[in-house]
Design a protein around this motif. Structure first.
Motif, PDB file in Angstrom:
ATOM      1  N   PRO A 191     -11.930   6.609 -18.578  1.00 35.05           N
ATOM      2  CA  PRO A 191     -11.651   7.920 -19.186  1.00 35.05           C
ATOM      3  C   PRO A 191     -12.529   9.039 -18.640  1.00 35.05           C
ATOM      4  N   LYS A 192     -13.672   8.715 -18.042  1.00 31.64           N
ATOM      5  CA  LYS A 192     -14.571   9.754 -17.526  1.00 31.64           C
ATOM      6  C   LYS A 192     -13.994  10.461 -16.299  1.00 31.64           C
ATOM      7  N   LEU A 193     -12.937   9.910 -15.707  1.00 30.89           N
ATOM      8  CA  LEU A 193     -12.326  10.553 -14.547  1.00 30.89           C
ATOM      9  C   LEU A 193     -11.531  11.800 -14.933  1.00 30.89           C
ATOM     10  N   PHE A 194     -11.104  11.903 -16.168  1.00 33.77           N
ATOM     11  CA  PHE A 194     -10.370  13.025 -16.751  1.00 33.77           C
ATOM     12  C   PHE A 194      -8.972  13.147 -16.133  1.00 33.77           C
ATOM     13  N   ILE A 195      -8.824  13.762 -14.990  1.00 33.58           N
ATOM     14  CA  ILE A 195      -7.526  13.788 -14.303  1.00 33.58           C
ATOM     15  C   ILE A 195      -7.753  13.589 -12.809  1.00 33.58           C
ATOM     16  N   TYR A 196      -6.694  13.229 -12.124  1.00 34.42           N
ATOM     17  CA  TYR A 196      -6.649  13.046 -10.678  1.00 34.42           C
ATOM     18  C   TYR A 196      -7.391  11.787 -10.230  1.00 34.42           C
ATOM     19  N   GLY A 197      -6.681  10.948  -9.517  1.00 36.39           N
ATOM     20  CA  GLY A 197      -7.292   9.785  -8.895  1.00 36.39           C
ATOM     21  C   GLY A 197      -7.508   8.619  -9.826  1.00 36.39           C
ATOM     22  N   ASP A 198      -7.385   8.830 -11.145  1.00 35.28           N
ATOM     23  CA  ASP A 198      -7.580   7.717 -12.069  1.00 35.28           C
ATOM     24  C   ASP A 198      -6.550   6.628 -11.835  1.00 35.28           C
ATOM     25  N   ASP A 199      -5.314   7.039 -11.526  1.00 41.17           N
ATOM     26  CA  ASP A 199      -4.264   6.060 -11.263  1.00 41.17           C
ATOM     27  C   ASP A 199      -4.496   5.335  -9.943  1.00 41.17           C
ATOM     28  N   ALA A 200      -4.875   6.079  -8.902  1.00 37.51           N
ATOM     29  CA  ALA A 200      -5.114   5.445  -7.601  1.00 37.51           C
ATOM     30  C   ALA A 200      -6.307   4.490  -7.659  1.00 37.51           C
ATOM     31  N   ASN A 204       3.751  11.082  -5.447  1.00 36.59           N
ATOM     32  CA  ASN A 204       3.953   9.784  -6.086  1.00 36.59           C
ATOM     33  C   ASN A 204       4.453   8.726  -5.109  1.00 36.59           C
ATOM     34  N   ARG A 205       4.352   9.008  -3.810  1.00 37.61           N
ATOM     35  CA  ARG A 205       4.780   8.012  -2.823  1.00 37.61           C
ATOM     36  C   ARG A 205       3.680   6.970  -2.669  1.00 37.61           C
ATOM     37  N   PRO A 206       3.949   5.707  -3.017  1.00 36.76           N
ATOM     38  CA  PRO A 206       2.902   4.675  -2.972  1.00 36.76           C
ATOM     39  C   PRO A 206       2.407   4.420  -1.556  1.00 36.76           C
ATOM     40  N   HIS A 214       1.300   5.560   3.798  1.00 37.39           N
ATOM     41  CA  HIS A 214       2.251   5.582   2.701  1.00 37.39           C
ATOM     42  C   HIS A 214       3.510   4.816   3.089  1.00 37.39           C
ATOM     43  N   ILE A 215       4.205   4.294   2.089  1.00 34.78           N
ATOM     44  CA  ILE A 215       5.414   3.548   2.405  1.00 34.78           C
ATOM     45  C   ILE A 215       6.399   4.471   3.107  1.00 34.78           C
ATOM     46  N   PRO A 216       7.184   3.943   4.043  1.00 31.68           N
ATOM     47  CA  PRO A 216       8.140   4.797   4.762  1.00 31.68           C
ATOM     48  C   PRO A 216       9.246   5.271   3.825  1.00 31.68           C
ATOM     49  N   ARG A 217       9.827   6.397   4.142  1.00 28.45           N
ATOM     50  CA  ARG A 217      10.894   6.932   3.293  1.00 28.45           C
ATOM     51  C   ARG A 217      12.113   6.016   3.271  1.00 28.45           C
ATOM     52  N   ARG A 218      12.287   5.209   4.294  1.00 28.76           N
ATOM     53  CA  ARG A 218      13.421   4.281   4.282  1.00 28.76           C
ATOM     54  C   ARG A 218      13.273   3.215   3.204  1.00 28.76           C
ATOM     55  N   ALA A 219      12.038   3.014   2.703  1.00 26.84           N
ATOM     56  CA  ALA A 219      11.840   2.044   1.626  1.00 26.84           C
ATOM     57  C   ALA A 219      12.575   2.467   0.363  1.00 26.84           C
ATOM     58  N   TYR A 220      12.853   3.774   0.224  1.00 32.41           N
ATOM     59  CA  TYR A 220      13.560   4.273  -0.947  1.00 32.41           C
ATOM     60  C   TYR A 220      15.050   3.919  -0.907  1.00 32.41           C
ATOM     61  N   ASP A 221      15.524   3.403   0.215  1.00 34.52           N
ATOM     62  CA  ASP A 221      16.940   3.047   0.330  1.00 34.52           C
ATOM     63  C   ASP A 221      17.289   1.793  -0.465  1.00 34.52           C
ATOM     64  N   GLY A 222      16.282   0.968  -0.775  1.00 36.65           N
ATOM     65  CA  GLY A 222      16.549  -0.232  -1.556  1.00 36.65           C
ATOM     66  C   GLY A 222      15.533  -1.321  -1.281  1.00 36.65           C
ATOM     67  N   GLY A 223      15.464  -2.294  -2.213  1.00 38.42           N
ATOM     68  CA  GLY A 223      14.594  -3.442  -2.025  1.00 38.42           C
ATOM     69  C   GLY A 223      13.207  -3.243  -2.612  1.00 38.42           C
ATOM     70  N   LEU A 224      12.332  -4.219  -2.330  1.00 39.96           N
ATOM     71  CA  LEU A 224      10.965  -4.236  -2.827  1.00 39.96           C
ATOM     72  C   LEU A 224       9.998  -4.170  -1.649  1.00 39.96           C
ATOM     73  N   SER A 225       8.885  -3.464  -1.834  1.00 42.04           N
ATOM     74  CA  SER A 225       7.865  -3.344  -0.800  1.00 42.04           C
ATOM     75  C   SER A 225       6.494  -3.570  -1.420  1.00 42.04           C
ATOM     76  N   ALA A 226       5.659  -4.367  -0.762  1.00 39.57           N
ATOM     77  CA  ALA A 226       4.297  -4.586  -1.254  1.00 39.57           C
ATOM     78  C   ALA A 226       3.458  -3.333  -1.021  1.00 39.57           C
ATOM     79  N   ILE A 227       2.666  -2.955  -2.014  1.00 45.69           N
ATOM     80  CA  ILE A 227       1.807  -1.774  -1.919  1.00 45.69           C
ATOM     81  C   ILE A 227       0.431  -2.103  -2.498  1.00 45.69           C
ATOM     82  N   ASP A 228      -0.532  -1.209  -2.275  1.00 45.62           N
ATOM     83  CA  ASP A 228      -1.883  -1.361  -2.822  1.00 45.62           C
ATOM     84  C   ASP A 228      -2.225  -0.287  -3.849  1.00 45.62           C
ATOM     85  N   VAL A 229      -1.637   0.902  -3.693  1.00 48.05           N
ATOM     86  CA  VAL A 229      -2.029   2.058  -4.496  1.00 48.05           C
ATOM     87  C   VAL A 229      -0.777   2.812  -4.927  1.00 48.05           C
TER      88      VAL A 229
END
Length: 351
Positions: free
Chosen positions: A226-235, A165-167, A190-205
């Motif tokens: 809905p035809k995707l069923f599971i996996y990748g539908d969110d991305a 779930n890391r954007p 993927h966003i760096p783990r230091r981004a979890y320390d605080g603040g907002l970061s722009a992402i695409d996925v």
């Protein structure tokens, strides 16, 4: 599904107009949650209780989509929802997977509950205590006016960052991110783990665990396929939103928990349980890579296919079925065929 990654000027203008309208709101407005469940009643109970711990000003309504569960979920939900006026249960006649469930639930929320924002999650994903309050505070501070969607910081129950779930940013839209990906692999886009320390970061996925999206953005880009069923539908959905000019941020203070268990055993991250998930995982990843990479998809394909085949070693006893599912996934993904029924996939997974 389209490979056009540059938004049309008129669409960009519409997105900007929606953003300006959001800036005039005093806060987040009405937040409606959408939870999709299938045969995980114990986890669902934890998630629903956590959500309803939030007061109405933080969560106006809760739509629960029961994907034709057979473990007593439907009967339990019928009694439980009668005691909670904020809850709206939608029962699907068949299991439509996460993609179909989110499409159904988001449409119900938009049609029935007049949301300003939606937040979506599976039955094993839930806000940390205070997670929705942190999102509500973003609205009160005016921070939401600058964004069309917000991704939560997702952790395992143990407190570790949930890697799935890391954007991320799309490495094919930025030369800098592309070079970083070439050097660092997954950590490069993927966003760096230091981004979890605080603040907002722009992402695409990002994923659908703790994904907040404005109603204006939903009206602009529609619902998951809905035809995707599971996996990748969110991305695919969030990448499509970004391609349409939508702005998504990662908010470190909005924390979610993901009690995730698809991969099991010592080969965590390698062996699929149950095996049929191999098909959707690989097929939908091909669709995602194609949408993200454009013409660079073909050299990328030459890199990923051998890795997928080699993962057969993590599936002793079912290796023929693994290879068969992988072959079908690659063929359907390349041809962009989404019509194979779940029953057919289950049949192919039998050794």
């Amino acid at each position: 599904m389209t490979e056009t990654l540059i938004p049309e000027p008129a669409l960009q203008a519409d997105m900007q107009a929606d953003m300006q309208a959001n800036m005039q709101q005093a806060g987040a407005g009405r937040l409606v949650a959408v939870v999709v469940t299938y045969n995980r009643l114990a986890k669902l109970k934890v998630t629903l209780a956590r959500l309803l711990d939030s007061p109405a000003e933080e969560l106006a309504a809760l739509v629960v989509v029961d994907n034709a569960s057979s473990d007593g979920t439907g009967a339990w939900l019928a009694g439980w929802a009668a005691e909670h006026p904020r809850v709206d249960v939608v029962t699907s006649a068949t299991n439509q997977g996460g993609a179909g469930g989110f499409a159904l639930g988001m449409q119900r929320a938009m049609d029935t509950h007049r949301p300003d924002w939606l937040v979506v999650m599976d039955d094993d994903g839930r806000p940390d205590p205070g997670g929705l309050a942190a999102f509500h505070a973003m609205g009160q501070s005016g921070a939401l006016a600058h964004w069309d969607a917000v991704a939560a910081a997702v952790y395992f129950p143990s407190g570790e960052i949930c890697e799935m779930n890391r954007p991320s940013r799309n490495p094919f839209w930025s030369f800098g991110h592309f070079l970083s990906t070439a050097r660092k692999g997954r950590d490069g886009f993927h966003i760096p783990r230091r981004a979890y320390d605080g603040g907002l970061s722009a992402i695409d996925v990002t994923s659908f665990v703790g994904f907040f999206i404005s109603a204006a953005a939903v009206r602009r880009v529609g619902y998951p396929d809905p035809k995707l069923f599971i996996y990748g539908d969110d991305a695919l959905y969030t990448l499509g939103l970004s391609a349409a000019g939508g702005r998504i941020c990662f908010a470190a203070d909005v924390r979610f928990e993901h009690d995730f268990s698809t991969f099991t055993g010592g080969d965590s991250g390698q062996r699929f349980r149950p095996l049929w998930k191999v098909y959707y995982h690989h097929r939908n990843l091909l669709l995602l890579y194609r949408q993200a990479a454009g013409w660079l998809f073909w050299p990328v394909l030459l890199l990923i296919l051998p890795k997928w085949v080699l993962k057969v070693r993590h599936h002793p006893g079912v290796r023929r079925a693994y290879l068969r599912l992988t072959w079908l996934a690659v063929r359907d993904g390349l041809l962009r065929r989404l019509g194979r029924s779940h029953g057919e996939v289950l049949a192919e997974a039998r050794e």
